[in-house]
Design a protein around this motif. Structure first.
Motif, PDB file in Angstrom:
ATOM      1  N   GLY A 108       0.557  -1.163  -0.015  1.00  0.00           N
ATOM      2  CA  GLY A 108       0.017   0.004   0.027  1.00  0.00           C
ATOM      3  C   GLY A 108       0.740   1.127   0.011  1.00  0.00           C
ATOM      4  O   GLY A 108       2.047   1.796  -0.556  1.00  0.00           O
ATOM      5  N   SER A 161      -5.487  10.014   2.333  1.00  0.00           N
ATOM      6  CA  SER A 161      -4.200   9.178   2.663  1.00  0.00           C
ATOM      7  C   SER A 161      -3.684   9.958   3.716  1.00  0.00           C
ATOM      8  O   SER A 161      -2.633  11.082   3.280  1.00  0.00           O
ATOM      9  CB  SER A 161      -3.885   8.392   1.729  1.00  0.00           C
ATOM     10  OG  SER A 161      -3.071   7.274   2.768  1.00  0.00           O
ATOM     11  N   GLU A 184      -0.922   3.806   8.852  1.00  0.00           N
ATOM     12  CA  GLU A 184      -1.398   4.774   7.608  1.00  0.00           C
ATOM     13  C   GLU A 184      -3.227   4.526   7.581  1.00  0.00           C
ATOM     14  O   GLU A 184      -3.700   3.563   8.207  1.00  0.00           O
ATOM     15  CB  GLU A 184      -0.852   3.943   5.960  1.00  0.00           C
ATOM     16  CG  GLU A 184      -1.738   5.113   5.410  1.00  0.00           C
ATOM     17  CD  GLU A 184      -2.464   4.143   3.872  1.00  0.00           C
ATOM     18  OE1 GLU A 184      -2.080   3.211   4.585  1.00  0.00           O
ATOM     19  OE2 GLU A 184      -3.597   4.488   3.155  1.00  0.00           O
ATOM     20  N   TYR A 185      -3.982   5.503   7.797  1.00  0.00           N
ATOM     21  CA  TYR A 185      -5.151   6.498   7.594  1.00  0.00           C
ATOM     22  C   TYR A 185      -5.856   6.479   6.492  1.00  0.00           C
ATOM     23  O   TYR A 185      -5.081   7.342   5.874  1.00  0.00           O
ATOM     24  CB  TYR A 185      -5.609   7.137   9.216  1.00  0.00           C
ATOM     25  CG  TYR A 185      -5.800   6.594  10.464  1.00  0.00           C
ATOM     26  CD1 TYR A 185      -3.990   6.560  10.639  1.00  0.00           C
ATOM     27  CD2 TYR A 185      -6.339   5.958  11.010  1.00  0.00           C
ATOM     28  CE1 TYR A 185      -4.347   5.787  12.541  1.00  0.00           C
ATOM     29  CE2 TYR A 185      -6.606   5.169  12.335  1.00  0.00           C
ATOM     30  CZ  TYR A 185      -5.466   5.104  12.742  1.00  0.00           C
ATOM     31  OH  TYR A 185      -4.761   4.701  13.988  1.00  0.00           O
ATOM     32  N   THR A 237      -9.921   5.229   8.483  1.00  0.00           N
ATOM     33  CA  THR A 237      -9.269   3.687   9.047  1.00  0.00           C
ATOM     34  C   THR A 237      -8.430   4.006   8.633  1.00  0.00           C
ATOM     35  O   THR A 237      -7.400   3.914   7.925  1.00  0.00           O
ATOM     36  CB  THR A 237     -10.509   3.002   8.031  1.00  0.00           C
ATOM     37  OG1 THR A 237     -12.108   2.844   7.875  1.00  0.00           O
ATOM     38  CG2 THR A 237      -9.907   1.111   8.500  1.00  0.00           C
ATOM     39  N   GLN A 238      -7.996   2.371  10.224  1.00  0.00           N
ATOM     40  CA  GLN A 238      -6.705   2.494   9.632  1.00  0.00           C
ATOM     41  C   GLN A 238      -6.412   1.251   9.197  1.00  0.00           C
ATOM     42  O   GLN A 238      -6.800   0.134   9.254  1.00  0.00           O
ATOM     43  CB  GLN A 238      -5.978   1.922  10.885  1.00  0.00           C
ATOM     44  CG  GLN A 238      -3.849   1.657  11.012  1.00  0.00           C
ATOM     45  CD  GLN A 238      -4.046   1.216  12.648  1.00  0.00           C
ATOM     46  OE1 GLN A 238      -4.004  -0.135  13.050  1.00  0.00           O
ATOM     47  NE2 GLN A 238      -3.353   2.132  13.875  1.00  0.00           N
ATOM     48  N   ARG A 239      -5.785   1.434   7.706  1.00  0.00           N
ATOM     49  CA  ARG A 239      -5.422   0.787   6.978  1.00  0.00           C
ATOM     50  C   ARG A 239      -4.105   0.066   6.955  1.00  0.00           C
ATOM     51  O   ARG A 239      -3.723  -1.425   6.039  1.00  0.00           O
ATOM     52  CB  ARG A 239      -5.397   1.287   5.477  1.00  0.00           C
ATOM     53  CG  ARG A 239      -5.496   0.449   3.926  1.00  0.00           C
ATOM     54  CD  ARG A 239      -5.916   0.806   2.694  1.00  0.00           C
ATOM     55  NE  ARG A 239      -5.138   1.894   2.387  1.00  0.00           N
ATOM     56  CZ  ARG A 239      -5.718   2.982   0.903  1.00  0.00           C
ATOM     57  NH1 ARG A 239      -6.701   2.370   0.654  1.00  0.00           N
ATOM     58  NH2 ARG A 239      -4.993   3.916   1.524  1.00  0.00           N
ATOM     59  N   ASN A 240      -3.240   0.276   7.321  1.00  0.00           N
ATOM     60  CA  ASN A 240      -1.941   0.008   7.496  1.00  0.00           C
ATOM     61  C   ASN A 240      -0.983  -0.071   8.095  1.00  0.00           C
ATOM     62  O   ASN A 240      -1.493   1.321   9.534  1.00  0.00           O
ATOM     63  CB  ASN A 240      -0.734   0.249   6.165  1.00  0.00           C
ATOM     64  CG  ASN A 240      -0.319  -0.905   5.700  1.00  0.00           C
ATOM     65  OD1 ASN A 240       0.237  -1.533   6.548  1.00  0.00           O
ATOM     66  ND2 ASN A 240       0.346  -0.633   4.312  1.00  0.00           N
TER      67      ASN A 240
END
Lengths: 113, 115
Positions: free
Chosen positions: A98, B31, B48-49, B53-56
């Motif tokens: 990502g 992001s 990362e948000y 939402t926290q994505r990573n």
């Protein structure tokens, strides 16, 4: 496990000459590479990037070369100027990571007038 | 277009306290990622948000947390501060946080000193 390495902590060159900064990586999943420049007390500033489908990308005085088989990339600055003196970071990301960037330790470039 | 802004720029705290740092991304960017920079470890990814939402998430203890608001502004919290948390905390924003081929733009950072 340092997946992105910049083996030279510092580099000094004369104004007008070429600066070559090197970066090695170990993760085969990386497919996008970036160079950032950082001055003291400031955040990193994006310089130039390259996708793994290319082996060269140019932007003015800056050129990045990518050698996928050697897992090596380099940033060439020609001609170098005193204002280029900064810390340069190599960073990498992959399709599966990502937005997560993995950074090298940085190389302090000093361009002498 | 204004760049990424971070507040405060400098902070001094003592061990055991908690701290909250703020980041406003570039307008339109959804992001927000956080990084810690220390002399010994370089720049390390925290989390990362995206769309609140926290994505990573990187390899940091649970004392490090964050959140993102509906306007994409993000906050990072560190609880029970330790001396080793002294660092420059950098926030970066991008349009969609899609990773490959999407550039992240960094703010000036918050310099945290823990005594």
């Amino acid at each position: 496990d340092q997946q992105v390495k910049q083996n030279s902590p510092s580099l000094s060159v004369q104004e007008g000459r070429i600066s070559i900064l090197n970066c090695d990586y170990t993760n085969s999943m990386f497919d996008y590479f970036l160079w950032y420049k950082k001055y003291p007390a400031e955040g990193p500033t994006f310089l130039i990037s390259i996708s793994s489908i290319k082996d060269k990308n140019e932007d003015g005085r800056f050129t990045v070369f990518l050698n996928k088989s050697a897992k090596h990339l380099s940033l060439h600055i020609v001609p170098s100027q005193p204002g280029d003196s900064a810390v340069y970071f190599c960073a990498a990301s992959g399709y599966t990571s990502g937005s997560r960037l993995t950074f090298g330790e940085g190389t302090q470039l000093t361009v002498n007038p | 277009k204004a760049g990424v802004t971070q507040t405060p720029r400098y902070l001094i705290k003592t061990r055991g306290q908690q701290v909250t740092l703020s980041c406003s991304p570039i307008s339109g960017h959804r992001s927000v990622s956080w990084y810690q920079q220390t002399p010994g470890q370089g720049l390390q990814f925290l989390f990362e948000y995206f769309s609140e939402t926290q994505r990573n998430k990187g390899n940091f203890p649970g004392r490090f947390s964050g959140r993102q608001f509906s306007n994409s502004r993000s906050e990072m919290n560190v609880s029970t501060l330790e001396l080793g948390d002294s660092a420059l905390y950098l926030c970066a924003s991008s349009l969609m946080g899609g990773g490959a081929l999407e550039t992240q733009y960094f703010g000036p950072g918050t310099r945290l000193l823990v005594l």
